[in-house]
Design an enzyme around this catalytic site. Sequence first.
Site, short mmCIF file in Angstrom:
data_model
loop_
_atom_site.label_atom_id
_atom_site.label_comp_id
_atom_site.label_asym_id
_atom_site.label_seq_id
_atom_site.Cartn_x
_atom_site.Cartn_y
_atom_site.Cartn_z
N GLY A 144 50.26 46.89 79.24
CA GLY A 144 50.41 47.46 80.58
C GLY A 144 51.04 48.82 80.44
O GLY A 144 51.58 49.15 79.39
N CYS A 191 51.32 44.47 72.95
CA CYS A 191 51.93 45.72 73.42
C CYS A 191 53.04 45.44 74.45
O CYS A 191 54.08 44.91 74.08
CB CYS A 191 50.84 46.65 73.98
SG CYS A 191 51.47 48.30 74.31
N TYR A 192 52.80 45.74 75.72
CA TYR A 192 53.81 45.40 76.74
C TYR A 192 54.11 43.90 76.68
O TYR A 192 55.23 43.47 76.95
CB TYR A 192 53.29 45.78 78.13
CG TYR A 192 54.17 45.32 79.28
CD1 TYR A 192 55.20 46.12 79.77
CD2 TYR A 192 53.96 44.06 79.86
CE1 TYR A 192 56.01 45.69 80.81
CE2 TYR A 192 54.77 43.62 80.90
CZ TYR A 192 55.79 44.44 81.36
OH TYR A 192 56.59 44.00 82.39
N HIS A 251 47.13 47.04 69.47
CA HIS A 251 46.05 46.43 70.27
C HIS A 251 44.97 45.84 69.36
O HIS A 251 44.07 46.56 68.93
CB HIS A 251 45.44 47.47 71.20
CG HIS A 251 46.35 47.84 72.32
ND1 HIS A 251 46.38 47.17 73.53
CD2 HIS A 251 47.32 48.79 72.40
CE1 HIS A 251 47.30 47.70 74.31
NE2 HIS A 251 47.89 48.67 73.65
N GLU A 287 42.55 44.10 70.25
CA GLU A 287 41.28 44.03 70.99
C GLU A 287 40.48 45.33 70.92
O GLU A 287 39.38 45.42 71.46
CB GLU A 287 41.55 43.66 72.46
CG GLU A 287 42.18 44.74 73.34
CD GLU A 287 43.70 44.83 73.22
OE1 GLU A 287 44.25 44.40 72.19
OE2 GLU A 287 44.34 45.37 74.14
N SER A 328 20.52 41.82 96.15
CA SER A 328 19.93 43.16 96.16
C SER A 328 18.69 43.23 95.29
O SER A 328 17.98 44.22 95.31
CB SER A 328 20.96 44.15 95.62
OG SER A 328 21.15 43.90 94.23
N GLY A 329 18.46 42.17 94.50
CA GLY A 329 17.33 42.22 93.57
C GLY A 329 17.76 42.68 92.19
O GLY A 329 17.00 42.61 91.24
N GLY A 330 18.99 43.16 92.07
CA GLY A 330 19.51 43.57 90.76
C GLY A 330 19.93 42.34 89.97
O GLY A 330 19.96 41.22 90.49
N ASP A 347 22.86 41.29 88.76
CA ASP A 347 24.09 40.55 89.06
C ASP A 347 23.89 39.62 90.26
O ASP A 347 24.17 38.43 90.19
CB ASP A 347 25.26 41.50 89.36
CG ASP A 347 25.35 42.61 88.33
OD1 ASP A 347 24.94 42.35 87.19
OD2 ASP A 347 25.79 43.71 88.67
N SER A 348 23.39 40.19 91.37
CA SER A 348 23.28 39.35 92.56
C SER A 348 22.14 38.34 92.42
O SER A 348 22.23 37.23 92.95
CB SER A 348 23.10 40.21 93.81
OG SER A 348 21.90 40.93 93.74
N LYS A 389 28.39 43.55 82.17
CA LYS A 389 26.97 43.36 82.49
C LYS A 389 26.19 42.68 81.36
O LYS A 389 25.35 41.84 81.61
CB LYS A 389 26.32 44.71 82.84
CG LYS A 389 25.00 44.52 83.54
CD LYS A 389 24.45 45.79 84.14
CE LYS A 389 24.94 46.20 85.48
NZ LYS A 389 24.66 45.37 86.62
#
Length: 507
Positions: free
Chosen positions: A51, A78-79, A166, A168, A219-221, A223-224, A363
């Site tokens: 953080g 870290c934090y 870090h 990651e 939306s046709g994308g 994700d949705s 994504k």
Amino acid sequence: MIRIIDCGSQLTQNIARRIREFNVYSEILPYSTPVDEVLCDGLEGLIISGGQFSIHDRGAPIYDEAILEAGVPVLGICYGQQSIAHLLGGRVQSTSDREYGKTRIHLSGHSPLFEDISFQALDVWMSHADIVTYIPDGFEVIARSVNGHIAAMQDLNKNIYSVQFHPEVDHTQYGRQILDNYLSICNARRDWTAESFIDTTIKRIQDTVGGGVAIAGVSGGIDSTTLAVLMQRALGDRFCGIVVDNGLLRKDEGVEIRKSLDALGVNYAFVDASQRFINMLKGVTDPDEKRKRIGHKFIKVFEEEARKHKKVKYLGQGTLYPDVIESVPLYGVSSTIKRHHNVGGLPEKMALDLIEPFRDMFKDEVRAVAEKLGMPREIVWRHPFPGPGLAVRIIGEVTPEKLSLLRDADEIFMQELKSRDLYYDIGQAFVVLSSGMSVGVMGDGGTYQNVAALRAVTTKDFMTSDIFRFEWDDLQEMTNRIINEVKGINRVVYDTTQKPPGTIEWE
Ligand code: XMP
């Protein structure tokens, strides 16, 4: 399952993602989550994220200390390391020897965290101004930086480990190995896959919604649509997708969306609201104002449609992590870059509970889920398309004439990318209709017409992007086709701006 206590680092999602790459399910909780909500069945480990705060700052994220006493293996990053030291009776101080970027550390003693790392010195990625100067009772130092600062510590009895760097981040040598070792310390079950995500998500949706009814904007994308397929499988007739045609879609897109939802067996209602959107964009040129208006109108149209569905209590949203951090200041630390109209607003107004299974995901992870669901390649690998649609690709006022020009040019660009086998090598490509006009010659006459820009980017997660490097001949042939076939565009330019400093969309 590994839970990550988010103390506000921009890298928290990278931790979650790395853990999932080891096939261990991981999710993120705000630091303020009470300990009894943090602990749950199947919890195998807890990671305290980094953080930007100093533990001594007013408003620093201080989580419930009982988290450290719960008997679950803890890894502080870290934090996370500083907060563990502070909460358990050690000391944290600021230092003039701040460490940013690549820093060498030396390992000492033995730690299961450094299992299978045969080197005594590693180059790791640091980003801190505070250091632990006294470790809490029961702890031992297991690594120091070249500056002599405590780079890692552990309490084997309590099963608490922490690192100042870090793991990651790709630049940390053996970072993945360290996370892998931590998962071994946790005895984490490594059986999380796209398939198991589908099973658990469907079950979670069923448990949440019970006998109720849920809707979702589609939306046709990718994700949705993926979300709609999951909700349909979970709820059957008790789910309905809502497709709003806002008049800002690409050429024939409304028809295409309906075709694909039919093929996927998703229940949906289609609302043609194009005229309403176009009317309310008259005279609007400011990008943020466009987004705001489109967002509000979308909520209004969506609400009207949703009211037709009785007993709706839940709203599904395909929100991804990049949408979240670019839209909402996450616990007050990450700044808002752009207003993404599909995040926020809707659920509060309609008093609906949210279902957002992809909120912690990137994504490419959603794409893996979509592939496992058997969705066709054209949807899985389709370039993303923003909620405010072509309105943010027409610089200045959105008019029906400009929409028509942009649709035609964009369609040619897409056809060309597909026929040249370039479409799937590109993360996102589109045409922008600039506000500029240019002089040209065509045949015997002079022209004074619109300037269009081609944009094509490569990206892993849409948080950063590079430009796609076309062959010059490809670029020129596509330019020629657009100028020859779209009456009203007489000049085409290629946008060579990376993100950052640019954003992918122009507005
Ligand atoms: P930027 O332009 O912010 O875009 O670099 C990053 C990704 O997000 C998409 N984008 C949006 N998607 N609603 C969306 O659903 C929005 O308001 C929105 N704005 C940008 C953009 O197309 C790119 O993929």
